[in-house]
Design an enzyme around this catalytic site. Structure first.
Site, PDB file in Angstrom:
ATOM      1  N   HIS A 182       0.824  -1.161   0.058  1.00 21.02           N
ATOM      2  CA  HIS A 182      -0.002  -0.176   0.136  1.00 21.02           C
ATOM      3  C   HIS A 182       1.082   1.212   0.149  1.00 21.02           C
ATOM      4  CE1 HIS A 182      -4.089  -1.304   1.078  1.00 21.02           C
ATOM      5  NE2 HIS A 182      -4.435  -1.392   0.091  1.00 21.02           N
ATOM      6  N   CYS A 490      -4.295  -3.186 -22.912  1.00 20.25           N
ATOM      7  CA  CYS A 490      -4.338  -2.637 -21.768  1.00 20.25           C
ATOM      8  C   CYS A 490      -3.533  -3.162 -20.319  1.00 20.25           C
ATOM      9  CB  CYS A 490      -5.588  -2.917 -21.658  1.00 20.25           C
ATOM     10  SG  CYS A 490      -6.740  -4.355 -20.951  1.00 20.25           S
TER      11      CYS A 490
HETATM   12  C1  PEP Z   1      -3.243  -8.092 -18.286  1.00 19.70           C
HETATM   13  O1  PEP Z   1      -3.521  -9.048 -18.264  1.00 19.70           O
HETATM   14  O2  PEP Z   1      -2.595  -7.370 -18.618  1.00 19.70           O
HETATM   15  C2  PEP Z   1      -4.554  -7.133 -17.441  1.00 19.70           C
HETATM   16  C3  PEP Z   1      -4.698  -5.858 -18.246  1.00 19.70           C
HETATM   17  O3  PEP Z   1      -5.475  -7.048 -17.165  1.00 19.70           O
HETATM   18  P1  PEP Z   1      -4.707  -7.430 -15.552  1.00 19.70           P
HETATM   19  O4  PEP Z   1      -3.213  -7.163 -15.109  1.00 19.70           O
HETATM   20  O5  PEP Z   1      -5.608  -7.284 -14.244  1.00 19.70           O
HETATM   21  O6  PEP Z   1      -4.314  -9.295 -15.426  1.00 19.70           O
END
Ligand code: PEP
Ligand code: MG
Length: 533
Positions: A182, A490
């Site tokens: 955190h 993402c």
């Molecule tokens: C990923 O796997 O790139 C993603 C964006 O999801 P997370 O990091 O939440 O698994």
């Protein structure tokens, strides 16, 4: 890279600090025994009540992650199970301070030994509770650090971090600690440089030190011949940050004129309070796990509805891609996820949601109702076969029909999938029913390279720019382009200036990045020449 410093560790929040060292001490051995078990018991219970009241006051002024951390601490302070061993030790003759310290010490050791980053990171919260109660019992106050100080110690508690005035600079240099804690998240959010895992730091309070939290090092300036190089690196870092800020409000365009969409990843609805919607093209990933990991249990429909609606309204018509809960793997949720030998390959993401339709349907209804307040899209995590997408889409249609039958306002958003399991990246044409794709490069990389994302020992294999990973991404990009399916990315690589050139070369034109990387991602895009798509 600046010259190596005297101690090396792991950067947890980038930046530089030059200032006096300040050793974080506890000074907690001044307890005056009360003379009887009843007196000790009363002293501990009074100190626990005091801690609850102090935390409740802090919660009233806190938002976002800080509020969540304090709520976790309040729940722990009020938990009978946490105080029971200390009370038993008092009954057996120990004084309140010794009993509390020993009981919390055992609890903290259990959290620290956990294989799970989440639980290891919570150890600092328990240490915070331990020290808060001990301070009360011993009447000791923690000395304030001088302005601009570099705080050193084994670890720093979240409330100590929040109490510190960082306006004159300073930083944190820890012998232990974790970049998933955190405190590390708070440091990144506030731009306070922090290095963890330095090993023993000399107790030299008052002595000037240099903290390089870009590369991970600490030096006493008197011992360090590279002080001028350090100052040049610090100045270059500041001007890179300031230069990048100039790109924040501009659309992202490469040096040869190719437009790139840059969206943000949101982990908690309060994240958007400090983001100007004009600085991004929408939310490419709204994680929803934050709602599910609370000590208060699984979130009800109204709580979820409020969280989704807040972000949709903030976005004012720009797209918000809400990802259905991705619990499991490295994100355990008590009462929802299951114990598994190999959780990254187990019941996580959409697999778990489909296995628990009772829980999934609550989230679906909250999303459908919130969708009328903006431009929502919905994305399923960890899809591996087309049947999972189809089954989830049926549940959405079914809940939408039920809301329609009862006259509840709702909207069925476009339904897309994460491309993060290799089976999807290898054969994207099997998933052409999905409204859009978003590449989850964090998981795609760990599954393609067979190198867990949370295991430092195989970090050198977990590389998003490995040709095999990039080839899969460019295959997905080519298929998406041919078939008119919108594609984004993402994973964390989207905000990393070192990976952005390879991602654009693979054909990506839409990246979703953490808010702190928005400016630097746009700045690095502006410096690239990639040739028109
Ligand atoms: C990923 O796997 O790139 C993603 C964006 O999801 P997370 O990091 O939440 O698994
Ligand atoms: Mg993922």
């Amino acid at each position: 890279m600046s010259a190596p410093l005297s101690l090396t560790g792991t950067p947890a929040s980038p930046g530089y600090a030059e200032g006096p060292l300040f050793a974080l001490g506890t000074a907690l051995n001044r307890y005056e025994p009360k003379g009887s078990p009843d007196g000790e018991r009363a002293a501990l219970l009074t100190a626990l009540d005091g801690a609850s009241e102090a935390l409740a006051l802090l919660i009233a002024d806190a938002v976002g992650e800080a509020a969540e951390m304090l709520e976790f601490q309040l729940a722990m302070v009020e938990d009978d199970a946490l105080r029971a061993p200390a009370l038993a030790a008092i009954d057996a003759g120990a004084n309140a301070a010794t009993a509390w310290q020993a009981a919390l010490g055992e609890e903290i050791a259990g959290y620290e030994a956990s294989e799970d980053d989440y639980f290891r990171a919570r150890a600092a919260d328990l240490a915070d509770i331990r020290d808060r109660v001990l301070r009360d019992l011993t009447g000791s106050n923690q000395e304030a650090s001088p302005p601009g100080a570099i705080l050193t110690g084994d670890d720093i508690t979240p409330s100590r971090f929040l109490q510190t005035d960082w306006t004159s600079g300073g930083g944190v240099a820890l012998a232990g600690g974790s970049s998933a804690s955190h405190v590390a998240m708070l440091a990144r959010a506030r731009g306070v440089p922090m290095v963890v895992g330095l090993g023993p730091v000399p107790a030299a309070s008052g002595r000037t030190a240099l903290l390089d939290a870009e590369h991970g090092g600490l030096a006493l300036s008197a011992d360090f011949p590279g002080v001028e190089a350090f100052r040049r690196a610090a100045a270059a870092f500041r001007s890179r940050r300031a230069g990048a800020d100039a790109y924040l409000r501009k659309p992202a365009v490469t040096a040869d004129g190719v437009s790139i969409r840059v969206q943000v990843n949101v982990a908690d609805p309060s994240d958007v309070d400090t983001i100007d919607i004009a600085s991004c093209d929408g939310v490419g990933l709204m994680r929803t796990e934050f709602l599910f990991g609370k000590p208060s249990g699984l979130p009800d429909e109204e709580t979820q509805y409020g969280a989704y609606r807040k972000v949709l309204e903030w976005a004012g018509g720009k797209p918000v891609t809400i990802r259905t809960v991705d619990a499991g793997g490295d994100k355990p949720v008590p009462g929802f996820t299951v114990e598994e030998g190999n959780p990254f390959l187990g019941l996580r993401g959409i697999r778990l949601s489909l296995a628990r339709p009772d829980i999934f349907r609550v989230q679906i209804r909250a999303i459908l109702r919130a969708a009328v307040h903006g431009n929502a899209k919905v994305m399923f995590p960890m899809v591996a076969v087309p049947a999972e997408y189809a089954e989830a889409a049926v549940l959405f249609a079914d809940e939408a029909a039920k809301l329609a039958a009862t006259g509840v306002p709702h909207l069925l958003p476009p339904l897309g999938i994460m491309v993060e399991v290799p089976s999807v990246a290898v054969a994207p044409e099997l998933f052409a029913d999905a409204a859009f794709f978003s590449i989850g490069s964090n998981d795609l990389t760990q599954y393609v390279m067979a190198a867990a994302r949370d295991n430092g020992r195989v970090a050198s294999l977990n590389v998003v720019t490995n040709p095999a990973v990039l080839r899969l991404m460019s295959g997905v990009a080519a298929f998406a382009e041919r078939s008119g399916i919108a594609l984004s990315l993402c994973g964390d690589a989207g905000g990393d200036p070192a990976s952005i050139p390879a991602l654009l070369a693979a054909g990506l034109r839409d990246l979703s990045v953490v808010p702190a990387q928005l400016a630097t991602a746009k700045a690095s895009i502006a410096g690239l020449t990639i040739g028109s798509a």
